[in-house]
Design a protein around this motif. Structure first.
Motif, PDB file in Angstrom:
ATOM      1  N   UNK A  30       0.833  -1.205   0.000  1.00 54.32           N
ATOM      2  CA  UNK A  30       0.000   0.000   0.000  1.00 54.32           C
ATOM      3  C   UNK A  30       0.867   1.254   0.000  1.00 54.32           C
ATOM      4  N   UNK A  31       1.918   1.252   0.812  1.00 55.96           N
ATOM      5  CA  UNK A  31       2.806   2.413   0.859  1.00 55.96           C
ATOM      6  C   UNK A  31       3.506   2.629  -0.474  1.00 55.96           C
ATOM      7  N   UNK A  32       3.925   1.541  -1.103  1.00 52.48           N
ATOM      8  CA  UNK A  32       4.578   1.661  -2.404  1.00 52.48           C
ATOM      9  C   UNK A  32       3.635   2.282  -3.429  1.00 52.48           C
ATOM     10  N   UNK A  33       2.374   1.830  -3.464  1.00 51.00           N
ATOM     11  CA  UNK A  33       1.402   2.384  -4.405  1.00 51.00           C
ATOM     12  C   UNK A  33       1.109   3.846  -4.097  1.00 51.00           C
ATOM     13  N   UNK A  34       1.064   4.180  -2.809  1.00 50.89           N
ATOM     14  CA  UNK A  34       0.839   5.565  -2.437  1.00 50.89           C
ATOM     15  C   UNK A  34       1.951   6.474  -2.936  1.00 50.89           C
ATOM     16  N   UNK A  35       3.209   6.033  -2.786  1.00 46.39           N
ATOM     17  CA  UNK A  35       4.344   6.834  -3.262  1.00 46.39           C
ATOM     18  C   UNK A  35       4.347   6.934  -4.784  1.00 46.39           C
ATOM     19  N   UNK A  36       4.042   5.811  -5.454  1.00 44.29           N
ATOM     20  CA  UNK A  36       4.013   5.829  -6.921  1.00 44.29           C
ATOM     21  C   UNK A  36       2.915   6.746  -7.427  1.00 44.29           C
ATOM     22  N   UNK A  37       1.776   6.748  -6.754  1.00 47.80           N
ATOM     23  CA  UNK A  37       0.685   7.628  -7.140  1.00 47.80           C
ATOM     24  C   UNK A  37       1.049   9.093  -7.010  1.00 47.80           C
ATOM     25  N   UNK A  38       1.759   9.420  -5.945  1.00 49.39           N
ATOM     26  CA  UNK A  38       2.202  10.808  -5.768  1.00 49.39           C
ATOM     27  C   UNK A  38       3.192  11.209  -6.864  1.00 49.39           C
ATOM     28  N   UNK A  39       4.126  10.308  -7.194  1.00 46.74           N
ATOM     29  CA  UNK A  39       5.099  10.615  -8.245  1.00 46.74           C
ATOM     30  C   UNK A  39       4.433  10.767  -9.601  1.00 46.74           C
ATOM     31  N   UNK A  40       3.359   9.985  -9.808  1.00 45.11           N
ATOM     32  CA  UNK A  40       2.677  10.021 -11.099  1.00 45.11           C
ATOM     33  C   UNK A  40       1.666  11.158 -11.187  1.00 45.11           C
ATOM     34  N   UNK A  41       1.515  11.927 -10.119  1.00 45.55           N
ATOM     35  CA  UNK A  41       0.562  13.034 -10.128  1.00 45.55           C
ATOM     36  C   UNK A  41      -0.875  12.606  -9.980  1.00 45.55           C
ATOM     37  N   UNK A  42      -1.099  11.408  -9.447  1.00 46.63           N
ATOM     38  CA  UNK A  42      -2.454  10.880  -9.291  1.00 46.63           C
ATOM     39  C   UNK A  42      -2.997  11.049  -7.874  1.00 46.63           C
ATOM     40  N   UNK A  43      -2.179  11.572  -6.979  1.00 44.02           N
ATOM     41  CA  UNK A  43      -2.577  11.597  -5.582  1.00 44.02           C
ATOM     42  C   UNK A  43      -2.353  10.237  -4.957  1.00 44.02           C
ATOM     43  N   UNK A  44      -2.970  10.004  -3.824  1.00 49.27           N
ATOM     44  CA  UNK A  44      -2.773   8.723  -3.139  1.00 49.27           C
ATOM     45  C   UNK A  44      -3.625   7.635  -3.794  1.00 49.27           C
ATOM     46  N   UNK A  45      -2.972   6.613  -4.307  1.00 52.16           N
ATOM     47  CA  UNK A  45      -3.653   5.489  -4.947  1.00 52.16           C
ATOM     48  C   UNK A  45      -3.825   4.366  -3.935  1.00 52.16           C
ATOM     49  N   UNK A  46      -5.040   3.859  -3.837  1.00 53.10           N
ATOM     50  CA  UNK A  46      -5.324   2.749  -2.923  1.00 53.10           C
ATOM     51  C   UNK A  46      -5.537   1.462  -3.710  1.00 53.10           C
TER      52      UNK A  46
END
Length: 402
Positions: free
Chosen positions: A325-341
């Motif tokens: 979950x933390x990895x997806x959250x960081x990737x979402x922030x880098x991709x400009x998508x916000x927090x991805x769940x």
């Protein structure tokens, strides 16, 4: 946080929540259970006795955390279990987020989010079960009588039940939230998958994104997979599916604590896993798997699990669901998508399967591994407000159709 050794060879992990606290017990056979302790370390006997009825299940963990909050509230209100009334329980439900028409008293859960509808339903079931259990032991029988009342069955009750056509009553819960239960799940933004793959920092992270997107897996199912569960070629030895697939098996003893929600029976026969919940995999999932296994998977790993940690002192150990979950959250922030769940992938997958199958609930149920079509219908089988046909129909009504 404190870690120590419990009785019967259990390893105890204490999670402090205010005064009362939830304690997790890791059993010698790998199973886990939860109980509630007083501040001085004594077991809360009434709570423990009831939680034991759900021993070893995810429900026990959920109920432990919901119940400890309620017991802390009782302690603040100076209410004993024998003195609690239905009005007290309704007031508590209102304080944590339910809509009730009464004075609620002092605030509770300051600084924390109120429960959503799903959490309120779980809390209502938890409180009803706990107080019915107390009533069965002779404590607060009046409250038990109120909570134990039944109602006439609805059409949905009859449809879900075996021999539902002869059903004459159904359990009622006066604490359960009112109103329609239809939910509108949050989907991934358009192009989210491609952006997340581009922002992924490793082949393992690409695998996580790809398998969640194409497999519709829950994050616990993905992190709980073992290499033996993967049958990624046609006509695998299990003989249960001709195309590449995985067997999602419930293993309560996984070292990373991840586990499948479904508990279909499974076994290993002649070195081959059979049973469990069978889910087909896409060519992209297979490609991501081989990239990960040939480039990053540690050769000395003996735990046999699919996902591992890549960095730090625990490199090579199984990756927990929280880490994914933390990895997806960081990737979402880098991709400009916000927090991805992670569950947004599952919602998007189900919606895509329904669209591709013309709304076939049976196909969506089996593709996503749901227990019934009723769940799919309640959550996903409603009109997409962004659909072209939906917009065209409204434009006609508004007199704007061309």
């Amino acid at each position: 946080m404190y870690a120590g050794t419990g009785s019967e060879g259990h390893v105890a992990r204490e999670i402090v929540i205010g005064q009362l606290r939830v304690q997790q017990l890791a059993r010698a056979d790998g199973r886990r259970s939860w109980t509630i302790l007083w501040p001085e370390g004594l077991v809360h006997a009434e709570a423990d006795r009831w939680l034991r009825e759900h021993d070893g299940s995810g429900t026990q963990r959920t109920y432990a955390y919901l119940l400890v909050d309620h017991l802390r509230w009782l302690d603040r209100e100076c209410l004993g279990l024998e003195a609690v009334t239905l009005r007290d329980l309704q007031r508590y439900m209102g304080i944590v987020g339910a809509e009730v028409a009464m004075p609620l008293g002092e605030p509770w859960r300051a600084g924390k989010r109120l429960y959503g509808r799903a959490a309120l339903s779980a809390a209502a079931a938890c409180l009803k079960g706990f107080y019915l259990h107390q009533a069965s032991l002779g404590v607060n029988g009046d409250l038990g009588g109120v909570l134990g009342r039944t109602r006439l069955p609805s059409r949905a009750d009859r449809r879900r039940s075996f021999l539902g056509h002869v059903k004459t009553s159904a359990p009622a819960n006066p604490l359960a939230p009112r109103g329609p239960g239809r939910r509108h799940p949050k989907m991934l933004p358009d192009g989210a998958r491609e952006k997340l793959v581009a922002a992924a920092g490793s082949a393992r992270d690409v695998l996580v994104v790809t398998w969640l997107a194409d497999g519709g897996l829950r994050i616990g199912e993905l992190c709980g997979l073992h290499l033996a569960d993967l049958h990624l070629r046609d006509d695998a030895a299990c003989g249960q599916c001709r195309v590449p697939h995985v067997h999602v098996c419930h293993r309560p003893g996984n070292p990373n604590g991840a586990g499948a929600k479904t508990k279909y029976p499974w076994r290993v026969q002649d070195g081959t896993v059979t049973g469990g919940l069978i889910r087909q995999v896409s060519p992209a999932m297979i490609h991501a798997y081989f990239d990960y296994m040939t480039g990053e998977y540690p050769g000395g790993a003996r735990h046999g699990m699919l996902l591992v940690q890549l960095h730090g002192t625990d490199a090579g150990q199984p990756l927990a669901a929280a880490g994914a979950r933390q990895m997806l959250g960081r990737a979402g922030e880098r991709a400009g998508l916000g927090r991805v769940r992670p569950h947004a992938f599952r919602h998007t997958f189900a919606n895509a399967v329904l669209d591709a199958s013309g709304g076939n609930l049976l196909i969506a149920r089996d593709a996503g591994g749901w227990a019934s079509t009723a769940v799919v219908d309640e959550i996903y089988a409603h009109v997409d407000m962004h659909d072209a046909a939906f917009g065209a129909a409204l434009a006609t009504v508004w007199g704007e159709a061309r």
